[in-house]
Enzyme design. Structure first.
Site, PDB file in Angstrom:
ATOM      1  CG  HIS A   1      28.547  18.401  31.504  1.00  0.00           C
ATOM      2  ND1 HIS A   1      28.129  17.923  30.181  1.00  0.00           N
ATOM      3  CD2 HIS A   1      27.545  18.699  31.924  1.00  0.00           C
ATOM      4  CE1 HIS A   1      26.716  17.725  30.209  1.00  0.00           C
ATOM      5  NE2 HIS A   1      26.318  18.472  31.392  1.00  0.00           N
TER       6      HIS A   1
ATOM      7  CG  ASP B   1      29.274  15.904  28.068  1.00  0.00           C
ATOM      8  OD1 ASP B   1      29.095  17.294  28.031  1.00  0.00           O
ATOM      9  OD2 ASP B   1      29.832  15.356  28.939  1.00  0.00           O
ATOM     10  CG  HIS B   2      25.370  20.630  26.315  1.00  0.00           C
ATOM     11  ND1 HIS B   2      24.978  19.996  27.428  1.00  0.00           N
ATOM     12  CD2 HIS B   2      25.777  22.045  26.729  1.00  0.00           C
ATOM     13  CE1 HIS B   2      24.794  20.758  28.499  1.00  0.00           C
ATOM     14  NE2 HIS B   2      25.238  22.013  28.240  1.00  0.00           N
TER      15      HIS B   2
HETATM   16  P1  NAP Z   1      10.479  18.306  28.027  1.00  0.00           P
HETATM   17  O1  NAP Z   1      10.259  19.615  27.654  1.00  0.00           O
HETATM   18  O2  NAP Z   1       9.815  17.686  29.172  1.00  0.00           O
HETATM   19  O3  NAP Z   1       9.997  17.471  26.655  1.00  0.00           O
HETATM   20  C1  NAP Z   1       9.563  16.230  26.495  1.00  0.00           C
HETATM   21  C2  NAP Z   1       9.077  15.946  25.102  1.00  0.00           C
HETATM   22  O4  NAP Z   1       8.485  14.554  25.354  1.00  0.00           O
HETATM   23  C3  NAP Z   1       7.858  16.461  24.955  1.00  0.00           C
HETATM   24  O5  NAP Z   1       7.842  16.815  23.582  1.00  0.00           O
HETATM   25  C4  NAP Z   1       6.549  15.661  25.184  1.00  0.00           C
HETATM   26  O6  NAP Z   1       5.471  16.053  24.436  1.00  0.00           O
HETATM   27  C5  NAP Z   1       7.339  14.422  24.757  1.00  0.00           C
HETATM   28  N1  NAP Z   1       6.645  13.117  25.302  1.00  0.00           N
HETATM   29  C6  NAP Z   1       6.545  12.843  26.874  1.00  0.00           C
HETATM   30  N2  NAP Z   1       6.060  11.593  27.057  1.00  0.00           N
HETATM   31  C7  NAP Z   1       5.616  11.025  25.483  1.00  0.00           C
HETATM   32  C8  NAP Z   1       5.054   9.976  24.970  1.00  0.00           C
HETATM   33  N3  NAP Z   1       4.673   8.974  25.840  1.00  0.00           N
HETATM   34  N4  NAP Z   1       5.003   9.754  23.658  1.00  0.00           N
HETATM   35  C9  NAP Z   1       5.464  10.830  22.800  1.00  0.00           C
HETATM   36  N5  NAP Z   1       6.046  11.970  23.382  1.00  0.00           N
HETATM   37  C10 NAP Z   1       6.197  12.030  24.561  1.00  0.00           C
HETATM   38  O7  NAP Z   1      12.005  17.641  28.284  1.00  0.00           O
HETATM   39  P2  NAP Z   1      13.295  18.423  27.563  1.00  0.00           P
HETATM   40  O8  NAP Z   1      13.691  19.413  28.504  1.00  0.00           O
HETATM   41  O9  NAP Z   1      13.127  18.747  26.267  1.00  0.00           O
HETATM   42  O10 NAP Z   1      14.244  17.234  27.704  1.00  0.00           O
HETATM   43  C11 NAP Z   1      14.358  16.185  26.834  1.00  0.00           C
HETATM   44  C12 NAP Z   1      15.441  15.261  27.128  1.00  0.00           C
HETATM   45  O11 NAP Z   1      16.673  15.977  26.778  1.00  0.00           O
HETATM   46  C13 NAP Z   1      15.630  14.831  28.519  1.00  0.00           C
HETATM   47  O12 NAP Z   1      16.182  13.664  28.435  1.00  0.00           O
HETATM   48  C14 NAP Z   1      16.563  15.627  29.140  1.00  0.00           C
HETATM   49  O13 NAP Z   1      17.165  15.202  30.360  1.00  0.00           O
HETATM   50  C15 NAP Z   1      17.408  16.154  28.065  1.00  0.00           C
HETATM   51  N6  NAP Z   1      18.202  17.434  28.250  1.00  0.00           N
HETATM   52  C16 NAP Z   1      17.556  18.516  28.127  1.00  0.00           C
HETATM   53  C17 NAP Z   1      18.023  19.631  27.964  1.00  0.00           C
HETATM   54  C18 NAP Z   1      17.227  21.123  28.080  1.00  0.00           C
HETATM   55  O14 NAP Z   1      18.017  22.300  27.846  1.00  0.00           O
HETATM   56  N7  NAP Z   1      16.049  20.914  28.138  1.00  0.00           N
HETATM   57  C19 NAP Z   1      19.441  19.685  28.327  1.00  0.00           C
HETATM   58  C20 NAP Z   1      20.124  18.576  28.447  1.00  0.00           C
HETATM   59  C21 NAP Z   1      19.577  17.481  28.304  1.00  0.00           C
HETATM   60  P3  NAP Z   1       4.252  15.926  24.660  1.00  0.00           P
HETATM   61  O15 NAP Z   1       3.743  16.183  26.068  1.00  0.00           O
HETATM   62  O16 NAP Z   1       3.508  16.504  23.549  1.00  0.00           O
HETATM   63  O17 NAP Z   1       3.823  14.376  24.370  1.00  0.00           O
END
Ligand code: NAP
Length: 497
Positions: free
Chosen positions: A240, A177-178
């Protein structure tokens, strides 16, 4: 202090979270010498990148975020890439081979951190394979870092938890929980327990109400698909907001250990009065933004955003009144509000003290202002104490004054990003600022009752607040019924150098 050694496997390494938060945070730790040379990172994702491409991506991410490059070449040498579809069972064997090789190459003692920076539907599959294909069979520690959302409701959270508990014990699971990594959220504890001035007053005899606001100016951006199924209650309140309530309301722990602090937070969540059925309409307000002006520019309403149902019943704003039924807090409302497309980006906590028993300086047109303690979480970081003092001049008139402390007014103080602290904590095995399963479960049981009512009754008034405002009128009425009002966040800018 001994530097932590570990292999960090980031699943979802080509994604947004890794780029914006994880790589820059690791770089900070590296530059500050908090992690030495005994670390390696394996990035996992599907796209067929070479190792060089991945290292370039890490370098670009750090440069974009921090704008400086000293030591960046040696830093990126620690990064390796595996193109894998996590749903493909055969690919984990290859990953394990690389992990074993790096373990020897960097002298990592078998320590492994598995960071799941991916959509939650993959969490179960990944952890299953980590065990089945031997990645968790290591001589060192094994830790799982897992991003929000942790489930969609209590039932799905339980299922997910059972799945990951097949592989990791509770004390090996680091649920992010950042907010808990934010400097001023961590400061709540210190402000309360290190000041003779506050702790004796921190109860229902002296505090009239507490207000927690976390407002965003941004809309749903590219998260429409996820957000429309989630809404503000699940996205912000379950985690949060309730975490901040727990930190504000908990009893002093007997020691500052992970277990003692968690146990006090859990007690607060257990004392939260459940809000069910008809009471949901009295204690909670939901909102959804319509079109409006942000910094003089028109922006679309929520239902016009990409990947959002044009008739969506999802809330982008929540305000609520929470009651904590224990001796310390009986009768003191904790008001929370959070939303998107509001007029200011701000996370603040206002502790309003009760009025003094008699006002010697009372004038009809000039009642005394209550004393307020304001904790500024973001974007400014600091505290402000609002007092009354004498207005300069002949008459005994009062005027409100503010004692300000801003973190960035201390020379050389550069507060680390939440993710930097959390990653470091995880590498050192300190789970204090991560959420325990008991907290997750209690928060979901509280929130589920509200979702149940909201999902079964369509809000015909949606959209009920214009983008660029502080939410629907009903949120103001929620406090007005109790004789209070929201303290405007814009009044509380901390003075920094
Ligand atoms: P994102 O940009 O959509 O990234 C998803 C990642 O998963 C990509 O690297 C994608 O790469 C990979 N991926 C998807 N399907 C895959 C598969 N079948 N096998 C291997 N790799 C796969 O998502 P994100 O924003 O970074 O978020 C990631 C998590 O963090 C989520 O649970 C989100 O709720 C949480 N989160 C994110 C933030 C934020 O600031 N972004 C904040 C809080 C929480 P490829 O397409 O190359 O496979």
């Amino acid at each position: 202090m001994e530097k932590p050694t570990s292999l960090i496997i980031i699943f979802g390494a080509t994604g947004d979270l890794a780029k914006r938060k994880l790589f820059p945070s690791l770089f900070h730790l590296y530059r500050k010498g908090k992690i030495g040379n005994k670390f390696a990172v394996i990035g996992v994702a599907r796209r067929p990148w070479s190792q060089e491409q991945f290292q370039q991506h890490v370098q670009d991410s750090v440069l974009t975020s921090l704008g400086q490059a000293e030591d960046i070449e040696s830093f990126v040498q620690h990064f390796y890439y595996q193109s894998i579809d996590v749903t493909d069972s055969s690919s984990y064997v290859q990953l394990n081979e690389l992990a074993n090789k790096l373990d020897v190459q960097y002298d990592l003692n078998g320590n492994r951190i598995f960071y799941l920076a991916m959509a939650p539907e993959f969490f179960g599959t990944i952890t299953e394979h980590l065990k089945a294909d031997g990645l968790t069979a290591t001589n060192g520690f094994k830790r799982l870092v897992i991003e929000k959302p942790f489930g969609h409701d209590l039932e799905s959270a339980k299922q997910l938890n059972n799945q990951i508990r097949e592989v990791f014990s509770e004390d090996e699971i680091y649920r992010i929980d950042h907010y808990l990594g934010k400097e001023m959220v961590q400061n709540i504890e210190v402000i309360r327990f290190a000041n003779a001035l506050f702790e004796p007053l921190w109860n229902n005899r002296f505090i009239s109400n507490i207000q927690i606001t976390s407002s965003e100016v941004l809309g749903v951006e590219e998260r429409g698909r996820y957000y429309d199924k989630s809404g503000a209650l699940r996205d912000m309140v379950q985690n949060h907001m309730l975490q901040m309530v727990a930190l504000l309301a908990m009893e002093p722990p007997i020691r500052l250990t992970t277990d003692e602090i968690r146990s006090e937070k859990v007690k607060v969540l257990r004392a939260l009065r459940p809000i069910k059925g008809e009471d949901v309409h009295r204690y909670f307000v939901r909102g959804q933004y319509g079109p409006g002006a942000i910094r003089n520019e028109m922006v679309p309403g929520y239902r016009q955003e990409a990947n959002v149902d044009p008739e969506s019943n999802t809330e982008t704003f929540v305000a609520g009144k929470l009651m904590i039924d224990n001796f310390r807090w009986a009768g003191v409302p904790f008001y929370i509000r959070t939303g998107k497309r509001m007029s200011a980006k701000s996370t603040k906590i206002v502790i309003q003290f009760k009025d003094i028993p008699m006002n010697l300086y009372y004038k009809m047109d000039q009642p005394l202002s209550p004393n307020l303690l304001v904790i500024h979480i973001q974007p400014e970081e600091g505290i402000t104490l609002h007092l009354n003092a004498k207005k300069a001049g002949q008459n005994m008139e009062t005027t409100p004054v503010k004692l300000d402390f801003a973190n960035n007014s201390i020379d050389g103080m550069n507060t680390p990003e939440a993710y930097e602290k959390l990653l470091y904590d995880c590498m050192r095995g300190d789970a204090t600022n991560f959420t325990h399963w008991d907290e997750v479960a209690l928060s979901w049981s509280f929130v589920d009752e509200i979702s149940k009512v909201w999902e079964s009754t369509r809000e015909e008034k949606f959209p009920n607040y214009a983008a660029g405002t502080m939410g629907p009128k009903a949120a103001d009425e929620l406090l007005a019924k109790d004789g209070f009002h929201w303290w405007p966040v814009s009044d509380f800018e901390v003075q920094s150098k």
